[in-house]
Scaffold this motif. Sequence first.
Motif, PDB file in Angstrom:
ATOM      1  N   MET A  88       0.686  -0.952   0.034  1.00 54.00           N
ATOM      2  CA  MET A  88      -0.090  -0.055  -0.188  1.00 54.00           C
ATOM      3  C   MET A  88       1.001   1.265  -0.101  1.00 54.00           C
ATOM      4  SD  MET A  88      -2.572   1.212   3.387  1.00 54.00           S
ATOM      5  CE  MET A  88      -2.235   2.975   3.708  1.00 54.00           C
ATOM      6  N   ASN A  89       0.564   2.150  -0.700  1.00 49.42           N
ATOM      7  CA  ASN A  89       1.147   3.469  -0.812  1.00 49.42           C
ATOM      8  C   ASN A  89       0.920   4.297   0.372  1.00 49.42           C
ATOM      9  OD1 ASN A  89       2.697   3.282  -3.299  1.00 49.42           O
ATOM     10  ND2 ASN A  89       0.913   3.674  -4.376  1.00 49.42           N
ATOM     11  N   PRO A  90       1.646   5.351   0.995  1.00 51.05           N
ATOM     12  CA  PRO A  90       1.151   6.005   2.014  1.00 51.05           C
ATOM     13  C   PRO A  90      -0.006   6.793   1.714  1.00 51.05           C
ATOM     14  CG  PRO A  90       3.645   6.077   1.724  1.00 51.05           C
ATOM     15  CD  PRO A  90       3.056   5.460   0.420  1.00 51.05           C
ATOM     16  N   ILE A  91      -0.706   6.975   2.644  1.00 45.50           N
ATOM     17  CA  ILE A  91      -1.864   8.069   2.551  1.00 45.50           C
ATOM     18  C   ILE A  91      -1.695   9.286   3.158  1.00 45.50           C
ATOM     19  CG2 ILE A  91      -4.398   8.457   2.900  1.00 45.50           C
ATOM     20  CD1 ILE A  91      -4.945   5.346   2.993  1.00 45.50           C
ATOM     21  N   THR A  92      -1.561  10.127   2.570  1.00 43.65           N
ATOM     22  CA  THR A  92      -0.860  11.364   3.257  1.00 43.65           C
ATOM     23  C   THR A  92      -2.150  12.326   3.666  1.00 43.65           C
ATOM     24  OG1 THR A  92       0.936  11.207   1.855  1.00 43.65           O
ATOM     25  CG2 THR A  92       0.619  13.549   2.779  1.00 43.65           C
ATOM     26  N   VAL A  93      -2.161  12.982   4.714  1.00 42.82           N
ATOM     27  CA  VAL A  93      -3.107  13.661   5.362  1.00 42.82           C
ATOM     28  C   VAL A  93      -2.743  14.966   6.032  1.00 42.82           C
ATOM     29  CG1 VAL A  93      -5.491  13.774   6.709  1.00 42.82           C
ATOM     30  CG2 VAL A  93      -4.742  11.662   5.499  1.00 42.82           C
ATOM     31  N   PRO A  94      -2.941  16.211   5.273  1.00 38.97           N
ATOM     32  CA  PRO A  94      -2.322  17.423   5.832  1.00 38.97           C
ATOM     33  C   PRO A  94      -3.230  17.375   7.150  1.00 38.97           C
ATOM     34  CG  PRO A  94      -2.348  17.650   3.666  1.00 38.97           C
ATOM     35  CD  PRO A  94      -3.039  16.267   4.117  1.00 38.97           C
ATOM     36  N   MET A  95      -2.841  17.594   8.323  1.00 39.32           N
ATOM     37  CA  MET A  95      -3.803  17.873   9.509  1.00 39.32           C
ATOM     38  C   MET A  95      -3.427  18.975  10.303  1.00 39.32           C
ATOM     39  SD  MET A  95      -4.566  13.802  10.664  1.00 39.32           S
ATOM     40  CE  MET A  95      -2.705  13.140  10.296  1.00 39.32           C
ATOM     41  N   GLY A  96      -4.355  19.610  10.939  1.00 41.05           N
ATOM     42  CA  GLY A  96      -4.229  20.614  11.985  1.00 41.05           C
ATOM     43  C   GLY A  96      -3.962  21.957  11.535  1.00 41.05           C
ATOM     44  N   PRO A  97      -3.762  23.031  12.210  1.00 36.83           N
ATOM     45  CA  PRO A  97      -3.369  24.264  11.860  1.00 36.83           C
ATOM     46  C   PRO A  97      -2.152  24.895  11.175  1.00 36.83           C
ATOM     47  CG  PRO A  97      -3.314  23.950  14.380  1.00 36.83           C
ATOM     48  CD  PRO A  97      -3.887  22.472  13.879  1.00 36.83           C
ATOM     49  N   LEU A  98      -1.437  23.647  11.234  1.00 37.79           N
ATOM     50  CA  LEU A  98       0.086  24.097  10.772  1.00 37.79           C
ATOM     51  C   LEU A  98       0.388  22.955   9.573  1.00 37.79           C
ATOM     52  CD1 LEU A  98       2.506  24.757  13.819  1.00 37.79           C
ATOM     53  CD2 LEU A  98       1.189  26.178  12.355  1.00 37.79           C
ATOM     54  N   ALA A  99      -0.829  22.470   9.026  1.00 34.97           N
ATOM     55  CA  ALA A  99      -0.745  21.479   8.020  1.00 34.97           C
ATOM     56  C   ALA A  99       0.292  20.589   7.959  1.00 34.97           C
ATOM     57  CB  ALA A  99      -0.717  22.207   6.640  1.00 34.97           C
ATOM     58  N   THR A 100       0.475  19.908   8.976  1.00 36.34           N
ATOM     59  CA  THR A 100       1.435  18.867   9.434  1.00 36.34           C
ATOM     60  C   THR A 100       0.924  17.659   8.712  1.00 36.34           C
ATOM     61  OG1 THR A 100       1.685  19.647  11.666  1.00 36.34           O
ATOM     62  CG2 THR A 100       2.442  17.315  11.113  1.00 36.34           C
ATOM     63  N   ASN A 101       1.590  16.998   7.948  1.00 36.70           N
ATOM     64  CA  ASN A 101       1.461  15.740   7.174  1.00 36.70           C
ATOM     65  C   ASN A 101       1.180  14.491   8.138  1.00 36.70           C
ATOM     66  OD1 ASN A 101       1.329  16.788   4.636  1.00 36.70           O
ATOM     67  ND2 ASN A 101       3.488  16.577   4.081  1.00 36.70           N
TER      68      ASN A 101
END
Length: 196
Positions: A1-14
């Motif tokens: 499986m390829n990584p699922i990248t999710v920008p999260m939180g107020p600082l757009a942390t991956n």
Amino acid sequence: MNPITVPMGPLATNGYFYTLQNKNILIDPGATTAEMLKVLDDFGEAVDAVILTHGHIDHIMGLAGFSRRFPEVPVYLHASDLQLYRNAPKQAALFGLPFDTLPERLSLLNDEGTSLLGFQVLMTPGHSPGSLCLYDPENSILFSGDTLFQFGVGRTDLWGGSWEQLENSIKTKLFALPAETSVFSGHGPGTTIGAE
């Protein structure tokens, strides 16, 4: 499986969801509780472990809500960043970020070269004392946290940061990896070791 990248939180942390050796791994849950739980619902798989690349607040903000919902899932952090983790309320206050009490139960990593859930753990201090990168040699994938970005590196002016250590970590640990290694960093787009 390829990584699922999710920008999260107020600082757009991956944050990343990754399956390795039949284990579903959550890396750097940097979201607020509501964001994190929505992503988990969308992911639709049981998470077997959480790994934190370091202890800065923007990479651990979603952990409180996650651990309330899944209290038995182990959370891994390098022991050198335990002080950062314990001072999360101060970190959050300095950046004006919301804070929710983090779980006290952690599995602490100590050694260079540890094998963890199929990853080779590379100690890469500099951005923080306990910064680490997760290398999957079979698939040529590196999760670099805030050690290495696309054409950039993590800050060294935060708690325990050191430019000399960061430069050494990148040159001796990361640039020693194969050029085709795909890099999934803590912020921004991906890159490769060869490009960097």
